[in-house]
Scaffold this active site. Structure first.
Site, PDB file in Angstrom:
ATOM      1  N   CYS A  93      -8.645  -7.907   4.293  1.00 43.06           N
ATOM      2  CA  CYS A  93      -7.228  -7.969   3.923  1.00 43.06           C
ATOM      3  C   CYS A  93      -6.375  -8.541   5.070  1.00 43.06           C
ATOM      4  CB  CYS A  93      -6.754  -6.560   3.559  1.00 43.06           C
ATOM      5  SG  CYS A  93      -4.975  -6.430   3.401  1.00 43.06           S
ATOM      6  N   LYS A 146     -11.330   1.375  -4.477  1.00 38.56           N
ATOM      7  CA  LYS A 146     -10.402   2.086  -3.603  1.00 38.56           C
ATOM      8  C   LYS A 146     -10.587   3.604  -3.675  1.00 38.56           C
ATOM      9  CE  LYS A 146      -7.068  -0.359  -5.512  1.00 38.56           C
ATOM     10  NZ  LYS A 146      -5.806  -0.983  -5.894  1.00 38.56           N
ATOM     11  N   VAL A 163      -3.727  -1.279   0.631  1.00 36.49           N
ATOM     12  CA  VAL A 163      -3.847  -1.206   2.085  1.00 36.49           C
ATOM     13  C   VAL A 163      -3.002  -2.340   2.672  1.00 36.49           C
ATOM     14  CG1 VAL A 163      -6.092  -0.099   2.306  1.00 36.49           C
ATOM     15  CG2 VAL A 163      -6.005  -2.571   1.879  1.00 36.49           C
ATOM     16  N   GLU A 168       3.065  -1.080   3.980  1.00 36.83           N
ATOM     17  CA  GLU A 168       3.674  -2.386   4.281  1.00 36.83           C
ATOM     18  C   GLU A 168       3.375  -2.764   5.748  1.00 36.83           C
ATOM     19  OE1 GLU A 168       5.192  -4.969   2.644  1.00 36.83           O
ATOM     20  OE2 GLU A 168       4.461  -3.850   0.941  1.00 36.83           O
ATOM     21  N   SER A 169       2.592  -3.823   5.884  1.00 37.08           N
ATOM     22  CA  SER A 169       2.099  -4.193   7.220  1.00 37.08           C
ATOM     23  C   SER A 169       3.211  -4.371   8.263  1.00 37.08           C
ATOM     24  CB  SER A 169       1.255  -5.464   7.122  1.00 37.08           C
ATOM     25  OG  SER A 169       1.964  -6.491   6.456  1.00 37.08           O
TER      26      SER A 169
HETATM   27  N1  LIG Z   1       3.023  -6.493   1.271  1.00 35.90           N
HETATM   28  C1  LIG Z   1       1.864  -5.697   1.536  1.00 35.90           C
HETATM   29  C2  LIG Z   1       0.659  -6.367   0.888  1.00 35.90           C
HETATM   30  C3  LIG Z   1      -0.580  -5.462   0.892  1.00 35.90           C
HETATM   31  C4  LIG Z   1      -1.676  -6.012  -0.027  1.00 35.90           C
HETATM   32  O1  LIG Z   1      -1.453  -6.925  -0.830  1.00 35.90           O
HETATM   33  N2  LIG Z   1      -2.872  -5.425   0.092  1.00 35.90           N
HETATM   34  C5  LIG Z   1      -3.976  -5.817  -0.774  1.00 35.90           C
HETATM   35  C6  LIG Z   1      -5.222  -6.195   0.028  1.00 35.90           C
HETATM   36  S1  LIG Z   1      -4.942  -7.603   1.040  1.00 35.90           S
HETATM   37  C7  LIG Z   1      -4.421  -4.631  -1.629  1.00 35.90           C
HETATM   38  O2  LIG Z   1      -4.429  -3.496  -1.195  1.00 35.90           O
HETATM   39  N3  LIG Z   1      -4.838  -4.942  -2.856  1.00 35.90           N
HETATM   40  C8  LIG Z   1      -5.349  -3.964  -3.781  1.00 35.90           C
HETATM   41  C9  LIG Z   1      -4.504  -3.866  -5.015  1.00 35.90           C
HETATM   42  O3  LIG Z   1      -3.392  -4.419  -5.059  1.00 35.90           O
HETATM   43  O4  LIG Z   1      -4.961  -3.207  -5.933  1.00 35.90           O
HETATM   44  C10 LIG Z   1       1.724  -5.531   3.059  1.00 35.90           C
HETATM   45  O5  LIG Z   1       2.276  -6.340   3.812  1.00 35.90           O
HETATM   46  O6  LIG Z   1       1.109  -4.548   3.504  1.00 35.90           O
END
Ligand SMILES: N[C@@H](CCC(=O)N[C@@H](CS)C(=O)NCC(=O)O)C(=O)O
Length: 201
Positions: A10, A37, A50, A62-63
């Site tokens: 990710c 997950k 995540v 949120e990163s």
């Molecule tokens: N805007 C969020 C994006 C987080 C994101 O898109 N995470 C993805 C993995 S890269 C995730 O957990 N995807 C699983 C899902 O949406 O079910 C951040 O900056 O943390």
């Protein structure tokens, strides 16, 4: 101690791992398979995504929010600019980066979107990065001389250019040189998961 729930491929989790290793304090990383997950992820993050950071009774998602918290909690080395004017500018760049580049990264990370949408996303990213590129002929980093949180936020995308099949023209050479400088940081290398290492040979 801080615990980061982090996706092994990710790009948003990679941002947070990068900052944790920059700071060099004690932390724990729990690898999460985003296609399988753990049930408690949805309890910690209403978006069930995540990265998630847990420190005692604080739970953040949120990163960029996680990274600003880590930066304020462990101020050395400081990654957001110390000067309020530069910090304001930095936050604006982060905001635009999300809207103009990482919105398309989300498309590329989504296995359910069509090839056409993926191609459109790759092209939009290539266009955005090409516009950024000339600035790196003058500047060592995004905000100028110093490495900052804004470089952290962009680095995972630069690492994935081949992986996402993003093609850049010759005019992007200064950007690629800048990317190589980022990839040489000890913290960047330490933060890579084996799956991310395999993205570039
Ligand atoms: N805007 C969020 C994006 C987080 C994101 O898109 N995470 C993805 C993995 S890269 C995730 O957990 N995807 C699983 C899902 O949406 O079910 C951040 O900056 O943390």
């Amino acid at each position: 101690m801080m615990t980061l729930y982090s996706g092994i491929t990710c790009p948003f989790s990679q941002r947070c791992r990068f900052v944790l290793y920059e700071k060099g304090m004690d932390f724990e990383i729990k690898d999460v398979d985003v296609f399988n997950k753990p049930e408690d992820l949805a309890v910690m993050n209403p978006y069930n995504q995540v990265p998630v950071l847990v420190e005692r009774d604080l739970i953040l998602h949120e990163s960029n929010i996680i990274n600003e918290y880590i930066d304020e909690r462990f101020p050395h080395p400081q990654l957001m600019p110390g000067d309020p004017v530069m910090r304001g500018r930095g936050r604006l760049v982060l905001f635009r980066m999300e809207k103009e580049l990482f919105l398309h990264v989300l498309t590329l990370e989504n296995p359910e979107v069509s090839n056409k949408e993926q191609t459109r996303a790759s092209e939009a990213i290539a266009q955005g990065l090409t516009m950024l590129a000339p600035a790196f002929a003058k500047n060592k980093h995004i905000l100028g001389e110093d490495f900052s949180m804004i470089d952290v936020a962009l680095a995972p995308l630069l690492w994935r250019l081949d992986h996402y099949d993003i093609k850049l023209g010759k005019s992007a050479a200064p950007l690629l040189k800048y990317a190589e400088r980022l990839f040489q940081r000890d913290s960047f290398i330490e933060a890579l998961t084996p799956a991310e290492k395999a993205m570039r040979r």
